[in-house]
Design a protein around this motif. Sequence first.
Motif, PDB file in Angstrom:
ATOM      1  N   ALA A  24       0.985  -1.242  -0.014  1.00 42.92           N
ATOM      2  CA  ALA A  24       0.007   0.063   0.072  1.00 42.92           C
ATOM      3  C   ALA A  24       0.893   1.292  -0.024  1.00 42.92           C
ATOM      4  O   ALA A  24       0.533   2.322  -0.675  1.00 42.92           O
ATOM      5  CB  ALA A  24      -0.943   0.090   1.116  1.00 42.92           C
ATOM      6  N   LEU A  25       1.805   1.278   0.842  1.00 42.32           N
ATOM      7  CA  LEU A  25       2.715   2.416   0.865  1.00 42.32           C
ATOM      8  C   LEU A  25       3.391   2.638  -0.436  1.00 42.32           C
ATOM      9  O   LEU A  25       3.775   3.711  -0.872  1.00 42.32           O
ATOM     10  CB  LEU A  25       3.804   2.091   1.793  1.00 42.32           C
ATOM     11  N   THR A  26       3.885   1.510  -1.190  1.00 40.69           N
ATOM     12  CA  THR A  26       4.706   1.603  -2.423  1.00 40.69           C
ATOM     13  C   THR A  26       3.606   1.901  -3.508  1.00 40.69           C
ATOM     14  O   THR A  26       4.402   3.019  -4.553  1.00 40.69           O
ATOM     15  CB  THR A  26       5.402   0.167  -2.660  1.00 40.69           C
ATOM     16  N   ARG A  27       2.608   1.444  -3.605  1.00 40.28           N
ATOM     17  CA  ARG A  27       1.577   1.296  -4.794  1.00 40.28           C
ATOM     18  C   ARG A  27       0.649   2.365  -4.749  1.00 40.28           C
ATOM     19  O   ARG A  27      -0.115   2.963  -5.865  1.00 40.28           O
ATOM     20  CB  ARG A  27       1.286   0.268  -5.371  1.00 40.28           C
ATOM     21  N   PHE A  28       0.083   2.684  -3.368  1.00 39.78           N
ATOM     22  CA  PHE A  28      -0.982   3.727  -3.463  1.00 39.78           C
ATOM     23  C   PHE A  28      -0.845   4.778  -2.589  1.00 39.78           C
ATOM     24  O   PHE A  28      -1.720   5.585  -2.770  1.00 39.78           O
ATOM     25  CB  PHE A  28      -2.090   2.808  -2.674  1.00 39.78           C
ATOM     26  N   PHE A  36      -3.919   8.191   0.381  1.00 43.71           N
ATOM     27  CA  PHE A  36      -3.748   6.997  -0.408  1.00 43.71           C
ATOM     28  C   PHE A  36      -4.834   7.087  -1.496  1.00 43.71           C
ATOM     29  O   PHE A  36      -6.019   7.548  -1.270  1.00 43.71           O
ATOM     30  CB  PHE A  36      -4.158   5.692   0.220  1.00 43.71           C
ATOM     31  N   TYR A  37      -4.277   6.942  -2.509  1.00 42.18           N
ATOM     32  CA  TYR A  37      -5.117   6.774  -3.714  1.00 42.18           C
ATOM     33  C   TYR A  37      -6.152   5.426  -3.800  1.00 42.18           C
ATOM     34  O   TYR A  37      -5.708   4.545  -3.315  1.00 42.18           O
ATOM     35  CB  TYR A  37      -4.351   6.846  -5.042  1.00 42.18           C
ATOM     36  N   PHE A  38      -7.125   5.577  -4.674  1.00 46.89           N
ATOM     37  CA  PHE A  38      -8.032   4.170  -4.681  1.00 46.89           C
ATOM     38  C   PHE A  38      -7.546   3.236  -5.721  1.00 46.89           C
ATOM     39  O   PHE A  38      -7.835   2.036  -5.742  1.00 46.89           O
ATOM     40  CB  PHE A  38      -9.239   4.619  -5.193  1.00 46.89           C
ATOM     41  N   THR A  39      -6.413   3.665  -6.685  1.00 44.35           N
ATOM     42  CA  THR A  39      -5.999   2.969  -7.807  1.00 44.35           C
ATOM     43  C   THR A  39      -4.554   2.883  -7.562  1.00 44.35           C
ATOM     44  O   THR A  39      -4.035   3.937  -6.940  1.00 44.35           O
ATOM     45  CB  THR A  39      -6.355   3.273  -9.000  1.00 44.35           C
ATOM     46  N   ASP A  40      -3.745   1.966  -8.161  1.00 44.44           N
ATOM     47  CA  ASP A  40      -2.285   2.036  -7.861  1.00 44.44           C
ATOM     48  C   ASP A  40      -1.320   3.037  -8.786  1.00 44.44           C
ATOM     49  O   ASP A  40      -2.240   3.326  -9.585  1.00 44.44           O
ATOM     50  CB  ASP A  40      -1.616   0.390  -7.844  1.00 44.44           C
ATOM     51  N   THR A  41       0.022   2.999  -8.720  1.00 41.67           N
ATOM     52  CA  THR A  41       0.490   3.914  -9.582  1.00 41.67           C
ATOM     53  C   THR A  41       0.525   3.477 -10.956  1.00 41.67           C
ATOM     54  O   THR A  41       0.665   4.391 -11.868  1.00 41.67           O
ATOM     55  CB  THR A  41       2.072   4.069  -9.057  1.00 41.67           C
ATOM     56  N   GLY A  42       0.059   2.141 -11.203  1.00 37.15           N
ATOM     57  CA  GLY A  42       0.094   1.595 -12.847  1.00 37.15           C
ATOM     58  C   GLY A  42      -1.161   2.000 -13.357  1.00 37.15           C
ATOM     59  O   GLY A  42      -1.381   1.659 -14.480  1.00 37.15           O
ATOM     60  N   SER A  43      -2.224   2.626 -12.743  1.00 40.06           N
ATOM     61  CA  SER A  43      -3.590   2.895 -13.159  1.00 40.06           C
ATOM     62  C   SER A  43      -3.571   3.940 -14.386  1.00 40.06           C
ATOM     63  O   SER A  43      -2.690   4.706 -14.394  1.00 40.06           O
ATOM     64  CB  SER A  43      -4.290   3.527 -12.111  1.00 40.06           C
ATOM     65  N   GLU A  44      -4.186   3.409 -15.320  1.00 37.51           N
ATOM     66  CA  GLU A  44      -4.334   4.257 -16.552  1.00 37.51           C
ATOM     67  C   GLU A  44      -5.543   5.494 -16.507  1.00 37.51           C
ATOM     68  O   GLU A  44      -5.967   6.166 -17.600  1.00 37.51           O
ATOM     69  CB  GLU A  44      -4.513   3.527 -17.953  1.00 37.51           C
TER      70      GLU A  44
END
Length: 197
Positions: A24-28, A36-44
Amino acid sequence: LIVLLSARWRESDAAFARTLADIALTRFSDPEAGGFYFTDTGSELFHRPKPTMDDATPPGNGVMADALIRLGHLFAEPRYLEAAEATLLWADARMRQYPAGHCTLLDALADANHAPEQIIVRGPEDQLTEWLTVCRDGYQPLRISYGIPYEGNTTVPAYLPKLVSIEEQNSVVAFHCENFACSPPIRSLDALKATLR
């Protein structure tokens, strides 16, 4: 997972809880603004929402902040506590503007301002129940107790003794912990009862 760990400590649950928090810390997380975002860092998606309002389900930011506070105190992990604090600071204006719609975040804020009282009982698994019953007696909303058997558990709070003799592992001992500091070992039920009054 945190509730499961307080009910029955399992190495796999402890490790999984830490893995999820780290992901969660790394990707959101939003390292610049907090939260925190609802989607991860790879979200388009062209917009990555960061929900704060309670709805049919609690908002991810409130749940994440509370989980990180509990995990941060349990494992003495400052990264978790810092991320939770950043989330609460980021959501501060929203909570002030409409408190009734932010109960989950307000619960996390209360937890952040009152460090939990943690009772950690160690020993053979079949001998922990009696001690944990004493820890859980009465209404103590800020007290959390964990029974952590010595055998097979390496994901344990950092502030507990690491080198424990075989003789010591065959007896039950409790630690009364607050703010990353623990009492000297409590070696009898009577002494534990006196500590918890």
